[in-house]
Design a protein around this motif. Structure first.
Motif, PDB file in Angstrom:
ATOM      1  N   TRP A 201      60.832  49.405  99.988  1.00 48.93           N
ATOM      2  CA  TRP A 201      59.944  50.247  99.196  1.00 48.93           C
ATOM      3  C   TRP A 201      60.779  51.274  98.439  1.00 48.93           C
ATOM      4  O   TRP A 201      61.753  51.807  98.981  1.00 48.93           O
ATOM      5  CB  TRP A 201      58.946  50.959 100.116  1.00 48.93           C
ATOM      6  N   PRO A 202      60.428  51.586  97.182  1.00 49.82           N
ATOM      7  CA  PRO A 202      61.259  52.518  96.394  1.00 49.82           C
ATOM      8  C   PRO A 202      61.251  53.934  96.963  1.00 49.82           C
ATOM      9  O   PRO A 202      60.194  54.482  97.327  1.00 49.82           O
ATOM     10  CB  PRO A 202      60.609  52.473  95.007  1.00 49.82           C
ATOM     11  N   ILE A 203      62.421  54.510  97.040  1.00 55.33           N
ATOM     12  CA  ILE A 203      62.548  55.896  97.507  1.00 55.33           C
ATOM     13  C   ILE A 203      61.756  56.843  96.601  1.00 55.33           C
ATOM     14  O   ILE A 203      61.196  57.850  97.050  1.00 55.33           O
ATOM     15  CB  ILE A 203      64.034  56.297  97.567  1.00 55.33           C
ATOM     16  N   SER A 204      61.681  56.508  95.329  1.00 52.52           N
ATOM     17  CA  SER A 204      60.941  57.336  94.381  1.00 52.52           C
ATOM     18  C   SER A 204      59.446  57.351  94.678  1.00 52.52           C
ATOM     19  O   SER A 204      58.724  58.237  94.209  1.00 52.52           O
ATOM     20  CB  SER A 204      61.152  56.798  92.964  1.00 52.52           C
ATOM     21  N   ASN A 205      58.981  56.358  95.437  1.00 52.50           N
ATOM     22  CA  ASN A 205      57.564  56.160  95.722  1.00 52.50           C
ATOM     23  C   ASN A 205      56.759  55.889  94.445  1.00 52.50           C
ATOM     24  O   ASN A 205      55.529  56.023  94.428  1.00 52.50           O
ATOM     25  CB  ASN A 205      56.969  57.356  96.471  1.00 52.50           C
ATOM     26  N   ASP A 206      57.471  55.500  93.389  1.00 48.82           N
ATOM     27  CA  ASP A 206      56.820  55.157  92.123  1.00 48.82           C
ATOM     28  C   ASP A 206      56.424  53.689  92.170  1.00 48.82           C
ATOM     29  O   ASP A 206      57.261  52.795  92.008  1.00 48.82           O
ATOM     30  CB  ASP A 206      57.779  55.430  90.963  1.00 48.82           C
ATOM     31  N   TRP A 207      55.159  53.461  92.421  1.00 45.50           N
ATOM     32  CA  TRP A 207      54.662  52.090  92.527  1.00 45.50           C
ATOM     33  C   TRP A 207      53.517  51.899  91.541  1.00 45.50           C
ATOM     34  O   TRP A 207      52.650  52.779  91.425  1.00 45.50           O
ATOM     35  CB  TRP A 207      54.170  51.818  93.955  1.00 45.50           C
ATOM     36  N   PRO A 208      53.501  50.835  90.762  1.00 49.28           N
ATOM     37  CA  PRO A 208      54.373  49.667  90.858  1.00 49.28           C
ATOM     38  C   PRO A 208      55.655  49.751  90.044  1.00 49.28           C
ATOM     39  O   PRO A 208      56.456  48.818  90.059  1.00 49.28           O
ATOM     40  CB  PRO A 208      53.476  48.559  90.304  1.00 49.28           C
ATOM     41  N   GLY A 209      55.860  50.868  89.334  1.00 47.10           N
ATOM     42  CA  GLY A 209      56.948  50.942  88.374  1.00 47.10           C
ATOM     43  C   GLY A 209      58.313  50.608  88.922  1.00 47.10           C
ATOM     44  O   GLY A 209      59.117  49.939  88.263  1.00 47.10           O
ATOM     45  N   ASP A 210      58.614  51.044  90.180  1.00 48.05           N
ATOM     46  CA  ASP A 210      59.945  50.807  90.739  1.00 48.05           C
ATOM     47  C   ASP A 210      59.993  49.623  91.700  1.00 48.05           C
ATOM     48  O   ASP A 210      60.973  49.432  92.423  1.00 48.05           O
ATOM     49  CB  ASP A 210      60.452  52.076  91.433  1.00 48.05           C
ATOM     50  N   GLY A 211      58.915  48.852  91.705  1.00 52.09           N
ATOM     51  CA  GLY A 211      58.952  47.569  92.392  1.00 52.09           C
ATOM     52  C   GLY A 211      58.621  47.616  93.872  1.00 52.09           C
ATOM     53  O   GLY A 211      58.372  48.678  94.464  1.00 52.09           O
ATOM     54  N   GLU A 212      58.669  46.426  94.490  1.00 51.64           N
ATOM     55  CA  GLU A 212      58.386  46.238  95.916  1.00 51.64           C
ATOM     56  C   GLU A 212      58.958  44.885  96.316  1.00 51.64           C
ATOM     57  O   GLU A 212      58.858  43.912  95.572  1.00 51.64           O
ATOM     58  CB  GLU A 212      56.883  46.271  96.169  1.00 51.64           C
ATOM     59  N   VAL A 213      59.552  44.832  97.509  1.00 52.58           N
ATOM     60  CA  VAL A 213      60.100  43.565  98.016  1.00 52.58           C
ATOM     61  C   VAL A 213      59.574  43.347  99.425  1.00 52.58           C
ATOM     62  O   VAL A 213      60.036  43.993 100.377  1.00 52.58           O
ATOM     63  CB  VAL A 213      61.642  43.569  98.024  1.00 52.58           C
ATOM     64  N   ASP A 214      58.598  42.472  99.571  1.00 56.76           N
ATOM     65  CA  ASP A 214      58.082  42.105 100.894  1.00 56.76           C
ATOM     66  C   ASP A 214      58.805  40.835 101.328  1.00 56.76           C
ATOM     67  O   ASP A 214      58.433  39.738 100.913  1.00 56.76           O
ATOM     68  CB  ASP A 214      56.577  41.851 100.846  1.00 56.76           C
ATOM     69  N   PHE A 215      59.857  40.986 102.141  1.00 52.34           N
ATOM     70  CA  PHE A 215      60.622  39.792 102.485  1.00 52.34           C
ATOM     71  C   PHE A 215      60.047  39.048 103.685  1.00 52.34           C
ATOM     72  O   PHE A 215      60.556  37.981 104.067  1.00 52.34           O
ATOM     73  CB  PHE A 215      62.116  40.092 102.650  1.00 52.34           C
ATOM     74  N   ALA A 216      58.981  39.575 104.261  1.00 56.81           N
ATOM     75  CA  ALA A 216      58.169  38.825 105.225  1.00 56.81           C
ATOM     76  C   ALA A 216      56.796  39.480 105.263  1.00 56.81           C
ATOM     77  O   ALA A 216      56.682  40.656 105.597  1.00 56.81           O
ATOM     78  CB  ALA A 216      58.791  38.816 106.612  1.00 56.81           C
ATOM     79  N   GLU A 217      55.780  38.727 104.889  1.00 57.97           N
ATOM     80  CA  GLU A 217      54.410  39.213 104.979  1.00 57.97           C
ATOM     81  C   GLU A 217      53.517  38.047 105.372  1.00 57.97           C
ATOM     82  O   GLU A 217      53.701  36.916 104.902  1.00 57.97           O
ATOM     83  CB  GLU A 217      53.935  39.814 103.660  1.00 57.97           C
TER      84      GLU A 217
END
Length: 315
Positions: A201-217
């Motif tokens: 999760w982006p440290i900036s907490n800017d979502w969705p602008g700074d993305g997200e990577v769910d490598f297991a969901e």
């Protein structure tokens, strides 16, 4: 050849004398033999071996030299279970970390080296030096995320969601831009409205602008795991799905490089996105979440998510 005269009392004629001589010689041989057999043989050994005695001097064997090969020895070694807790306190399925040389770890299979950060969960509670526990509203404001729903025992982190939608989540600090993350996880039982997630999760907490990577969901009870990758700049998702028994221990990993994003399950590559325009623009941190997303029911049943370890590697 030297002849030994028979004792005087034995001279009773040729036959008797010969027999006596044989007896004397036999006795003398036994005396000599017993006197020279060495300290390593006992009388009981003589009897047990029927007279075939192996001398065993009481000496200390020297280490083999370069010209003297050591004997070949077959040794069977039994590895004991980790001494994290008495067996009586373990859950029904004992938690076990993958062996260090187990190629079902992406780190081993791909030669990532030693981890630079992580947590083996060897303590008795979540380390507040490493993790920030969520305390507030749940996913999309539904339910509650409570620190009390995250516990550590027997070397395993457990997140528990109850029948009211009260669950847990946590994030690992510090974050970083680029790297490799690997987590050993299982979801032994639960309700499909609970979603275990391993994410960056982006440290900036800017979502969705700074993305997200769910490598297991996945949803509890699913027959596989998803890799969900959000390209923040375009707000588009790239997804993958891999059939796997989520009730069993598996190693889920992600590799984030300047060239792209890759996902792995048990050391096998299951996801690739080499479009650099999709890459997150800044540093991210590891999260572990058990999200309540009500759809099937307003009253879920208890659900658990177990994590054996988290390991983070540099590029």
């Amino acid at each position: 050849m030297t002849r030994h005269a028979a004792p005087k009392e034995s001279r009773r004629g040729p036959v008797a004398a010969g027999a006596a001589a044989l007896v004397v010689l036999a006795l003398a041989s036994i005396v000599l033999y017993l006197g020279n057999r060495g300290p390593g043989v006992t009388e009981s050994e003589l009897v047990a071996r029927g007279g075939e005695v192996t001398q065993t001097p009481e000496t200390t064997a020297a280490s083999p030299t370069s010209s003297q090969a050591p004997p070949t020895t077959t040794t069977t070694t039994t590895t004991a279970a980790p001494s994290r807790a008495p067996a009586s306190t373990r859950p029904a399925v004992a938690p076990r970390a993958a062996p260090a040389a187990d190629r079902t770890q992406a780190a081993v299979a791909r030669g990532w080296g030693a981890p630079v950060l992580g947590d083996e969960f060897d303590g008795t509670a979540v380390s507040r030096d490493r993790w920030a526990l969520y305390d507030g509203a749940g996913h999309n404001g539904l339910g509650v995320r409570s620190p009390g729903q995250a516990s550590v025992a027997n070397g395993v982190l457990r997140l528990t969601g109850d029948d009211q939608g009260t669950t847990a989540g946590m994030s690992f600090w510090p974050g970083q831009q680029y790297g490799r993350w690997e987590v050993r996880m299982r979801v032994p039982y639960g309700h499909p409205d609970y979603h275990p997630v391993l994410a960056l999760w982006p440290i900036s907490n800017d979502w969705p602008g700074d993305g997200e990577v769910d490598f297991a969901e996945m949803a509890a009870g699913d027959a596989g795991a998803q890799f969900n990758y959000l390209a923040g700049a375009s707000n588009t998702w790239t997804k993958g799905y891999t059939p796997v028994d989520i009730t069993q221990w598996h190693n889920y990993a992600v590799e984030w490089t300047p060239q792209g994003m890759r996902g792995f399950i048990d050391g096998r590559e299951v996801f690739v996105d080499d479009d650099v325009s999709h890459l997150p623009p800044g540093p991210m941190y590891q999260t572990i979440q058990l999200d309540w997303i009500p759809a099937a029911s307003d009253r879920p049943t208890e659900t658990v998510m177990d994590v054996d370890w988290v390991r983070i590697y540099a590029l």
